[in-house]
Design a protein around this motif. Structure first.
Motif, PDB file in Angstrom:
ATOM      1  N   PRO A 125       6.586 -11.901  -1.546  1.00  0.00           N
ATOM      2  CA  PRO A 125       5.708 -11.878  -0.566  1.00  0.00           C
ATOM      3  C   PRO A 125       4.650 -10.856  -0.283  1.00  0.00           C
ATOM      4  CG  PRO A 125       8.061 -12.060   0.441  1.00  0.00           C
ATOM      5  CD  PRO A 125       8.092 -11.596  -1.301  1.00  0.00           C
ATOM      6  N   LYS A 126       5.107  -9.690  -0.804  1.00  0.00           N
ATOM      7  CA  LYS A 126       4.154  -8.341  -0.733  1.00  0.00           C
ATOM      8  C   LYS A 126       3.851  -7.899  -2.192  1.00  0.00           C
ATOM      9  CE  LYS A 126       3.461  -5.343   2.075  1.00  0.00           C
ATOM     10  NZ  LYS A 126       3.519  -4.247   3.156  1.00  0.00           N
ATOM     11  N   THR A 127       2.507  -7.935  -2.485  1.00  0.00           N
ATOM     12  CA  THR A 127       2.366  -7.739  -4.055  1.00  0.00           C
ATOM     13  C   THR A 127       2.435  -6.221  -4.335  1.00  0.00           C
ATOM     14  OG1 THR A 127       0.542  -9.456  -3.986  1.00  0.00           O
ATOM     15  CG2 THR A 127       0.276  -7.801  -5.729  1.00  0.00           C
ATOM     16  N   PRO A 128       3.111  -5.826  -5.236  1.00  0.00           N
ATOM     17  CA  PRO A 128       3.271  -4.293  -5.606  1.00  0.00           C
ATOM     18  C   PRO A 128       2.039  -3.680  -5.818  1.00  0.00           C
ATOM     19  CG  PRO A 128       4.654  -5.779  -7.096  1.00  0.00           C
ATOM     20  CD  PRO A 128       3.736  -6.842  -6.369  1.00  0.00           C
ATOM     21  N   GLN A 129       1.963  -2.458  -5.139  1.00  0.00           N
ATOM     22  CA  GLN A 129       0.662  -1.584  -5.091  1.00  0.00           C
ATOM     23  C   GLN A 129      -0.079  -1.756  -6.343  1.00  0.00           C
ATOM     24  OE1 GLN A 129      -0.567  -0.772  -1.908  1.00  0.00           O
ATOM     25  NE2 GLN A 129      -2.428  -0.441  -3.155  1.00  0.00           N
ATOM     26  N   THR A 130       0.606  -1.395  -7.327  1.00  0.00           N
ATOM     27  CA  THR A 130       0.055  -1.235  -8.703  1.00  0.00           C
ATOM     28  C   THR A 130      -0.743  -2.564  -9.100  1.00  0.00           C
ATOM     29  OG1 THR A 130       1.845  -1.773  -9.955  1.00  0.00           O
ATOM     30  CG2 THR A 130       1.468   0.595  -9.749  1.00  0.00           C
ATOM     31  N   ILE A 131      -0.200  -3.716  -8.788  1.00  0.00           N
ATOM     32  CA  ILE A 131      -0.997  -4.949  -9.109  1.00  0.00           C
ATOM     33  C   ILE A 131      -1.957  -5.101  -7.963  1.00  0.00           C
ATOM     34  CG2 ILE A 131      -0.639  -7.446  -9.282  1.00  0.00           C
ATOM     35  CD1 ILE A 131       0.737  -5.820 -11.699  1.00  0.00           C
ATOM     36  N   LYS A 132      -1.885  -4.520  -6.850  1.00  0.00           N
ATOM     37  CA  LYS A 132      -2.913  -5.043  -5.724  1.00  0.00           C
ATOM     38  C   LYS A 132      -4.137  -4.368  -6.016  1.00  0.00           C
ATOM     39  CE  LYS A 132      -2.102  -5.438  -0.698  1.00  0.00           C
ATOM     40  NZ  LYS A 132      -1.334  -5.156   0.249  1.00  0.00           N
ATOM     41  N   THR A 133      -3.743  -2.804  -6.858  1.00  0.00           N
ATOM     42  CA  THR A 133      -4.852  -2.104  -7.048  1.00  0.00           C
ATOM     43  C   THR A 133      -5.795  -2.686  -8.370  1.00  0.00           C
ATOM     44  OG1 THR A 133      -3.696  -0.033  -6.361  1.00  0.00           O
ATOM     45  CG2 THR A 133      -5.362   0.200  -7.942  1.00  0.00           C
ATOM     46  N   LEU A 134      -4.928  -3.312  -9.347  1.00  0.00           N
ATOM     47  CA  LEU A 134      -5.668  -3.955 -10.548  1.00  0.00           C
ATOM     48  C   LEU A 134      -6.235  -4.887  -9.972  1.00  0.00           C
ATOM     49  CD1 LEU A 134      -5.777  -4.429 -13.413  1.00  0.00           C
ATOM     50  CD2 LEU A 134      -3.696  -5.976 -13.211  1.00  0.00           C
ATOM     51  N   ILE A 135      -5.635  -6.015  -8.912  1.00  0.00           N
ATOM     52  CA  ILE A 135      -6.490  -6.982  -8.296  1.00  0.00           C
ATOM     53  C   ILE A 135      -7.730  -6.525  -7.668  1.00  0.00           C
ATOM     54  CG2 ILE A 135      -6.658  -8.894  -6.866  1.00  0.00           C
ATOM     55  CD1 ILE A 135      -3.424  -9.198  -7.906  1.00  0.00           C
ATOM     56  N   LYS A 136      -7.735  -5.678  -6.993  1.00  0.00           N
ATOM     57  CA  LYS A 136      -8.825  -5.126  -6.146  1.00  0.00           C
ATOM     58  C   LYS A 136     -10.091  -4.607  -7.449  1.00  0.00           C
ATOM     59  CE  LYS A 136     -10.953  -4.212  -2.354  1.00  0.00           C
ATOM     60  NZ  LYS A 136     -11.244  -5.288  -1.588  1.00  0.00           N
ATOM     61  N   LYS A 137      -9.509  -3.913  -8.342  1.00  0.00           N
ATOM     62  CA  LYS A 137     -10.438  -3.465  -9.315  1.00  0.00           C
ATOM     63  C   LYS A 137     -11.220  -4.760  -9.906  1.00  0.00           C
ATOM     64  CE  LYS A 137     -10.770  -0.216 -13.068  1.00  0.00           C
ATOM     65  NZ  LYS A 137     -10.015   0.886 -13.938  1.00  0.00           N
ATOM     66  N   ALA A 138     -10.312  -5.700 -10.166  1.00  0.00           N
ATOM     67  CA  ALA A 138     -11.094  -6.896 -10.777  1.00  0.00           C
ATOM     68  C   ALA A 138     -12.007  -7.654  -9.962  1.00  0.00           C
ATOM     69  CB  ALA A 138     -10.154  -7.979 -11.220  1.00  0.00           C
ATOM     70  N   ASP A 139     -11.469  -7.660  -8.511  1.00  0.00           N
ATOM     71  CA  ASP A 139     -12.363  -8.236  -7.442  1.00  0.00           C
ATOM     72  C   ASP A 139     -13.581  -7.453  -7.368  1.00  0.00           C
ATOM     73  OD1 ASP A 139     -12.562 -10.133  -5.387  1.00  0.00           O
ATOM     74  OD2 ASP A 139     -12.009  -8.487  -3.932  1.00  0.00           O
ATOM     75  N   LYS A 140     -13.754  -6.376  -7.370  1.00  0.00           N
ATOM     76  CA  LYS A 140     -14.794  -5.381  -7.257  1.00  0.00           C
ATOM     77  C   LYS A 140     -15.703  -5.506  -8.446  1.00  0.00           C
ATOM     78  CE  LYS A 140     -14.191  -1.791  -3.981  1.00  0.00           C
ATOM     79  NZ  LYS A 140     -14.358  -0.196  -3.815  1.00  0.00           N
ATOM     80  N   ALA A 141     -15.209  -5.843  -9.704  1.00  0.00           N
ATOM     81  CA  ALA A 141     -16.016  -5.932 -11.033  1.00  0.00           C
ATOM     82  C   ALA A 141     -16.860  -7.257 -10.812  1.00  0.00           C
ATOM     83  CB  ALA A 141     -15.305  -5.989 -12.200  1.00  0.00           C
ATOM     84  N   CYS A 142     -16.136  -8.339 -10.315  1.00  0.00           N
ATOM     85  CA  CYS A 142     -16.625  -9.795 -10.007  1.00  0.00           C
ATOM     86  C   CYS A 142     -17.880  -9.465  -9.046  1.00  0.00           C
ATOM     87  CB  CYS A 142     -15.603 -10.631  -9.820  1.00  0.00           C
ATOM     88  SG  CYS A 142     -16.155 -12.402  -9.914  1.00  0.00           S
TER      89      CYS A 142
END
Length: 197
Positions: free
Chosen positions: A114-131
């Motif tokens: 239900p809650k994404t682990p913080q390390t994965i959240k950070t990775l996805i946020k980094k990818a989101d910003k790159a996009c």
């Protein structure tokens, strides 16, 4: 929803969430509120596909379940639309709570925590910003310098040329990618345990 499901927005149930509804909705939600060049809007569905790809580029060998989490990172927008971050902040904690409940229901529906682990959240946020960097410079009229200041530099070794797609194509590509990842995760695409008569 077009599937016939009735989703309670204040108390969303995983049983009322369907990937077809998500793909349909996200393919018709425009990034940048549609303020982009080109014949077609750059949809959240297409954006999500790119974010999943960038996340896997940043972290080679990323597990399929976390790639699925990246694909679904904006899935709640099939119901609430794509709001810019300053507006989300202005709406305050009640909006964030609502979004978090919907995201949790989506994750449970697709057998993710239900809650994404913080390390994965950070990775996805980094990818989101790159996009967002590529979107801003190629579609939304930002200079490279402005984009670097706001979003930071995209990851080394990754490049992207964006071609916004018609909604029907973005929708199908999103569904196709979901099915590949769902199979890798062990979720049966199409008819699985969540479908009830």
């Amino acid at each position: 929803m077009l599937s016939g499901r009735r989703l309670d927005l204040l108390d969303p149930s995983p049983f009322d969430i369907e990937i077809e509804d998500i793909a349909h909705g996200l393919a018709r939600v425009a990034r940048w509120n549609g303020q982009t060049i080109g014949e077609h809007a750059f949809s959240v569905a297409q954006h999500s596909l790119v974010v999943e790809e960038i996340a896997a580029h940043i972290r080679p060998g990323l597990e399929p379940k976390w790639r699925l989490a990246a694909l679904l990172h904006d899935a709640s927008e099939y119901v609430i639309g794509d709001m810019i971050s300053p507006f989300k902040s202005a709406l305050g904690s009640s909006y964030k709570d609502f979004e978090a409940r919907l995201e949790a229901a989506i994750h449970v529906r697709f057998q993710l925590p239900p809650k994404t682990p913080q390390t994965i959240k950070t990775l996805i946020k980094k990818a989101d910003k790159a996009c967002a960097f590529y979107e801003a410079t190629q579609l939304a009229g930002f200079t490279r310098r402005e984009s670097l200041q706001i979003f930071g530099a995209p990851p080394p070794g990754y490049d992207l040329v964006i071609e916004p797609q018609p909604a029907a194509i973005a929708q199908q590509r999103y569904l196709d990618r979901y099915r590949v990842l769902a199979e890798a995760v062990g979720i049966l695409p199409g008819a699985d345990a969540w479908h009830t008569e």
